[in-house]
Design an enzyme around this catalytic site. Structure first.
Site, mmCIF file in Angstrom:
data_model
loop_
_atom_site.group_PDB
_atom_site.id
_atom_site.type_symbol
_atom_site.label_atom_id
_atom_site.label_comp_id
_atom_site.label_asym_id
_atom_site.label_seq_id
_atom_site.Cartn_x
_atom_site.Cartn_y
_atom_site.Cartn_z
ATOM 1 N N HIS A 149 3.469 -2.021 3.271
ATOM 2 C CA HIS A 149 3.469 -0.582 2.695
ATOM 3 C C HIS A 149 5.010 -0.518 2.089
ATOM 4 O O HIS A 149 6.007 -0.948 2.629
ATOM 5 C CB HIS A 149 3.305 0.333 3.598
ATOM 6 C CG HIS A 149 2.032 0.117 4.383
ATOM 7 N ND1 HIS A 149 1.810 -0.721 5.558
ATOM 8 C CD2 HIS A 149 0.817 1.072 4.311
ATOM 9 C CE1 HIS A 149 0.466 -0.368 5.930
ATOM 10 N NE2 HIS A 149 -0.033 0.421 5.227
ATOM 11 N N HIS A 156 -5.910 9.513 0.930
ATOM 12 C CA HIS A 156 -5.681 8.469 1.859
ATOM 13 C C HIS A 156 -6.201 9.216 3.155
ATOM 14 O O HIS A 156 -5.534 9.033 4.199
ATOM 15 C CB HIS A 156 -4.045 8.250 2.180
ATOM 16 C CG HIS A 156 -3.871 7.052 2.974
ATOM 17 N ND1 HIS A 156 -3.861 6.930 4.109
ATOM 18 C CD2 HIS A 156 -3.458 5.856 2.605
ATOM 19 C CE1 HIS A 156 -3.446 5.839 4.737
ATOM 20 N NE2 HIS A 156 -3.335 5.045 3.559
ATOM 21 N N HIS A 175 -6.322 3.434 -4.172
ATOM 22 C CA HIS A 175 -5.973 3.592 -2.743
ATOM 23 C C HIS A 175 -6.561 5.064 -2.385
ATOM 24 O O HIS A 175 -6.050 5.573 -1.283
ATOM 25 C CB HIS A 175 -4.735 3.401 -2.193
ATOM 26 C CG HIS A 175 -4.568 2.949 -0.713
ATOM 27 N ND1 HIS A 175 -5.775 2.485 -0.092
ATOM 28 C CD2 HIS A 175 -3.825 3.247 -0.118
ATOM 29 C CE1 HIS A 175 -5.334 1.944 1.069
ATOM 30 N NE2 HIS A 175 -4.335 2.682 1.277
ATOM 31 N N ASP A 203 0.898 -1.155 0.143
ATOM 32 C CA ASP A 203 -0.172 0.073 0.026
ATOM 33 C C ASP A 203 0.784 1.297 0.009
ATOM 34 O O ASP A 203 2.128 1.293 0.396
ATOM 35 C CB ASP A 203 -0.931 0.062 1.231
ATOM 36 C CG ASP A 203 -2.365 -0.759 0.994
ATOM 37 O OD1 ASP A 203 -2.120 -1.785 0.438
ATOM 38 O OD2 ASP A 203 -2.980 -0.689 1.939
ATOM 39 N N ASP A 204 0.222 2.419 -0.506
ATOM 40 C CA ASP A 204 0.629 3.847 -0.477
ATOM 41 C C ASP A 204 1.559 4.400 -1.557
ATOM 42 O O ASP A 204 1.812 5.589 -1.298
ATOM 43 C CB ASP A 204 0.969 3.978 1.013
ATOM 44 C CG ASP A 204 0.069 3.961 2.244
ATOM 45 O OD1 ASP A 204 -1.136 3.342 1.708
ATOM 46 O OD2 ASP A 204 0.331 3.911 3.467
#
Length: 257
Positions: free
Chosen positions: A225, A133, A129, A78-79
């Site tokens: 991440h 965020h 995503h 993620d991210d």
């Protein structure tokens, strides 16, 4: 007022990128470069819109299962993408013969299209995503949720050269019935997780490894991440965990669509 809860650094990223109107300025370029079917020329006097092919709707239920079967795991990242850490994660995945799902923040993808295309070229899958965020977006209006999801979808698709996200993961698990249904109507299966490695907290690589091993019985989808700060502990943990998972007889799959 919309809250951009995020996690620290996102506030700085979005300060420059959250102006959703900026996305519109590049969508006509995207439609020309992506070479996608499904849209004709704009009528005279009408602003051009991206020629996005119609998505095939998927289930709006949150998926955790792996398409690799009962003894498979889904590696999700993620991210990102991030110019320091994403290449290192990609190298580890390649060296171990593992495919993963990358849940990307829209402005990050827009800032690093070369990395998005590397992810796609290596056979990994993309996941939306959101733009900001915002882990509190489940308390925001439906119009706000829609912008967060669909603008990020466009940013990621443009950055990839026309490859659309196949999943949608709400920041912090902040799903709503509306956001799940919207994402699914765009062909993005809502994606949960079973194992939170806690790598975002940087507890040390050994703690990350121990958490994954302890929680693996909860289900196949593991959360890591590749952005949001120093991810060296994540890289070190993956260097140990990927071979270990194979030694335990696990295969690697993608979340069920």
């Amino acid at each position: 007022m919309a809250r951009h809860g995020g996690r620290g650094w996102y506030g700085r990223v979005i300060a420059a990128a959250v102006g959703v109107t900026a996305v519109a300025a590049v969508t006509s370029v995207w439609s020309a470069q992506a070479g996608q079917s499904g849209g004709g020329p704009a009528a005279a006097g009408v602003s051009a819109r991206p020629a996005t092919p119609k998505a095939t709707p998927v289930s709006p239920s949150i998926v955790h299962a792996s398409d690799g079967g009962a003894h498979a795991v889904n590696i999700t990242i993620d991210d990102g993408p991030d110019p320091v850490w994403t290449p290192q994660v990609l190298e580890l995945l390649r060296d171990n013969g593992v495919k993963a799902t990358f849940c990307m923040v829209g402005p990050q993808a827009q800032a690093h299209p070369d990395l998005v295309r590397q992810v796609v070229a290596a056979g990994h899958r993309l996941c939306d995503h959101t733009v900001s965020h915002d882990t509190g977006m489940d308390h925001e209006s439906e119009s706000y949720q829609a912008r967060q999801i669909t603008d990020a979808e466009r940013q990621i698709t443009q950055a990839s050269g026309g490859v659309r996200p196949m999943y949608y993961r709400a920041p912090g698990g902040a799903f709503t019935p509306y956001s799940r249904k919207l994402a699914a109507s765009h062909g993005m299966r809502p994606l949960g997780w079973n194992v939170d490695s806690k790598d975002f907290e940087r507890p040390g690589s050994e703690a990350i490894i121990a958490t994954v091993k302890r929680e693996l019985a909860n289900g196949p989808t593991i959360l890591f991440h590749d952005a949001g700060g120093d991810r060296s502990q994540t890289v070190a943990a993956l260097r140990t965990l990927l071979p270990w998972l194979k030694e335990q007889g696990y295969s690697f799959g993608f979340p069920v669509r």
